[in-house]
Design a protein around this motif. Structure first.
Motif, mmCIF file in Angstrom:
data_model
loop_
_atom_site.group_PDB
_atom_site.id
_atom_site.type_symbol
_atom_site.label_atom_id
_atom_site.label_comp_id
_atom_site.label_asym_id
_atom_site.label_seq_id
_atom_site.Cartn_x
_atom_site.Cartn_y
_atom_site.Cartn_z
ATOM 1 N N PRO A 1 0.910 -1.976 -0.193
ATOM 2 C CA PRO A 1 -0.411 0.268 -0.093
ATOM 3 C C PRO A 1 0.742 1.285 -0.288
ATOM 4 N N PRO A 2 0.354 2.413 0.070
ATOM 5 C CA PRO A 2 1.098 3.492 0.219
ATOM 6 C C PRO A 2 0.865 3.879 1.366
ATOM 7 N N GLY A 3 2.775 4.763 1.245
ATOM 8 C CA GLY A 3 2.875 5.093 2.158
ATOM 9 C C GLY A 3 4.089 4.283 2.772
ATOM 10 N N GLY A 4 4.269 2.912 2.681
ATOM 11 C CA GLY A 4 5.407 1.874 2.633
ATOM 12 C C GLY A 4 6.444 2.230 1.960
ATOM 13 N N PRO A 5 7.693 1.331 2.857
ATOM 14 C CA PRO A 5 9.223 1.811 2.294
ATOM 15 C C PRO A 5 9.341 1.903 0.535
ATOM 16 N N ALA A 6 8.734 0.327 0.139
ATOM 17 C CA ALA A 6 7.985 0.106 -1.838
ATOM 18 C C ALA A 6 7.680 1.386 -2.134
ATOM 19 N N ASP A 7 6.939 1.703 -1.953
ATOM 20 C CA ASP A 7 5.574 3.770 -2.167
ATOM 21 C C ASP A 7 6.768 4.446 -2.020
ATOM 22 N N VAL A 8 7.044 4.486 -0.810
ATOM 23 C CA VAL A 8 8.081 6.088 -0.977
ATOM 24 C C VAL A 8 9.707 5.464 -1.418
ATOM 25 N N LEU A 9 10.304 4.535 -1.861
ATOM 26 C CA LEU A 9 11.322 4.637 -2.836
ATOM 27 C C LEU A 9 10.975 4.845 -3.989
ATOM 28 N N ALA A 10 9.909 4.281 -4.497
ATOM 29 C CA ALA A 10 9.298 4.398 -6.287
ATOM 30 C C ALA A 10 8.495 6.206 -6.534
ATOM 31 N N ARG A 11 8.120 6.147 -5.511
ATOM 32 C CA ARG A 11 7.716 7.820 -5.650
ATOM 33 C C ARG A 11 9.358 8.781 -5.591
ATOM 34 N N ALA A 12 10.530 8.370 -5.494
ATOM 35 C CA ALA A 12 11.169 9.462 -5.078
ATOM 36 C C ALA A 12 12.067 9.279 -6.503
ATOM 37 N N MET A 13 11.826 8.147 -7.031
ATOM 38 C CA MET A 13 12.474 7.977 -8.724
ATOM 39 C C MET A 13 11.264 8.165 -9.480
ATOM 40 N N GLN A 14 9.983 8.817 -9.537
ATOM 41 C CA GLN A 14 9.210 8.747 -10.307
ATOM 42 C C GLN A 14 9.684 10.018 -11.241
ATOM 43 N N PRO A 15 10.482 11.921 -10.662
ATOM 44 C CA PRO A 15 10.241 13.151 -10.917
ATOM 45 C C PRO A 15 11.280 12.564 -11.925
#
Length: 337
Positions: free
Chosen positions: A47-61
């Motif tokens: 789900p959103p907010g977990g470790p994997a999600d945090v890093l995926a969104r950091a890569m996005q830009p």
């Protein structure tokens, strides 16, 4: 500063080559399609907010800029990560679908979840992102200050088993905790949850005694606000973000050399993507991993981005990790449910 690639350097060279060949042979210039020519999706198995999600969104830009196409994050939690992996494997091996991968969904879900109808070898590790030491965390009122004390208490005849929560049956955190109990002789009772969020809520609410997780996402704020406490870092050294928490190597636990564990996160894909597209994705991923946004996300957990490595090196690392976790699963007699 990371070196930015042009919109699609490799794809442009391929397209120009195709155009030249087309002029000579009469073959259509569109034979070599520019890649990517449409949005690229990264699946997140939790789900959103977990470790994997945090890093995926950091890569996005950075990925959006480097690939020249929208980089979409899609959360698909369920079945210990198997839902997201099965979605990945249902798509063509064309490079347009990636996954933020870890041992949990890539290796362990097929060993522990009967609904996970795939093998670890059907995935490929493209670019490692980070390696996070695991931390032993406990409810605030637990009358122990270290893992060594927990093990000593758990080995006493007639003692009651302490409960440890995990985000799910067969997760790395479940397997490490069971293996810890096995090698030390401590009595521990597994309480599986459907994800880390409800488990951490119960740890704060003192419904479960302890857990083992990387210090990422919600646990950072919980530790800082003293809603829970950290007992030990399962590493050979202390973490910069938890300087007062001893490493397990400092303990008097006889088996401490067997209790050093960390979890990696990586950009992964379905096996079989063409080499030219892999090179585009690898270069973009490696630059995004070194981006300012990723550095900020990783700094919160006290780790640095992993150094870039070749696809061959990543393939060997993934094969070694797969064999390691298969052996641990056999050791604790993990069964698929």
């Amino acid at each position: 500063m990371p070196r930015h690639i042009s919109r699609n350097p490799i794809a442009r060279v391929l397209a120009m080559t195709a155009a030249l060949l087309g002029a000579i042979t009469g073959a259509p210039a569109a034979a070599a399609e520019a890649f990517p020519s449409k949005p690229v999706t990264m699946l997140v198995a939790f789900p959103p907010g977990g470790p994997a999600d945090v890093l995926a969104r950091a890569m996005q830009p950075a990925m959006t800029k480097l690939l020249g196409q929208p980089f979409i994050i899609e959360n698909l939690p369920g079945a210990g990560g198997a839902v997201a992996v099965q979605r990945l494997l249902s798509r063509p091996a064309d490079g347009y679908t990636l996954i933020m991968g870890s041992p949990n969904e890539a290796i362990l879900a097929p060993l522990s979840n009967a609904s996970a109808k795939y093998k670890p070898e059907e995935l490929a590790l493209l670019a490692p992102i980070s390696n996070h030491p695991l931390v032993v965390m406990a409810r605030n009122d637990l009358p122990f200050t270290s893992l060594e004390e927990i093990i000593a208490a758990g080995r006493k005849p007639g003692s009651q088993s302490l409960s440890f929560g995990s985000p799910g049956h067969g997760s790395m955190y479940h397997i490490v905790s069971e293996y810890l109990a096995q090698v030390t002789g401590a009595k521990l009772l597994h309480v599986p949850y459907k994800g880390a969020t409800p488990m951490m809520q119960d740890l704060v609410g003192q419904q479960v005694d302890m857990t083992i997780l990387p210090n990422l996402g919600a646990s950072i704020q919980m530790l800082e606000s003293r809603k829970i406490k950290a007992l030990n870092v399962l590493d050979s050294r202390r973490m910069p973000t938890l300087p007062d928490v001893p490493a397990v190597s400092e303990s008097g636990i006889a088996q401490k050399s067997e209790l050093v564990y960390s979890i990696w996160l990586a950009v992964m894909a379905k096996s079989g993507i063409p080499d030219d597209r892999l090179r585009v994705l690898l270069e973009a991923s490696q630059q995004a991993i070194q981006s300012t946004e990723m550095a900020k996300a990783l700094a919160q957990s006290g780790v640095q981005p992993m150094k870039p490595q070749s696809l061959a090196t990543s393939a060997k690392f993934y094969a070694d990790e797969t064999e390691k976790f298969k052996k641990m699963a056999r050791s604790i007699q993990l069964t698929a449910q």
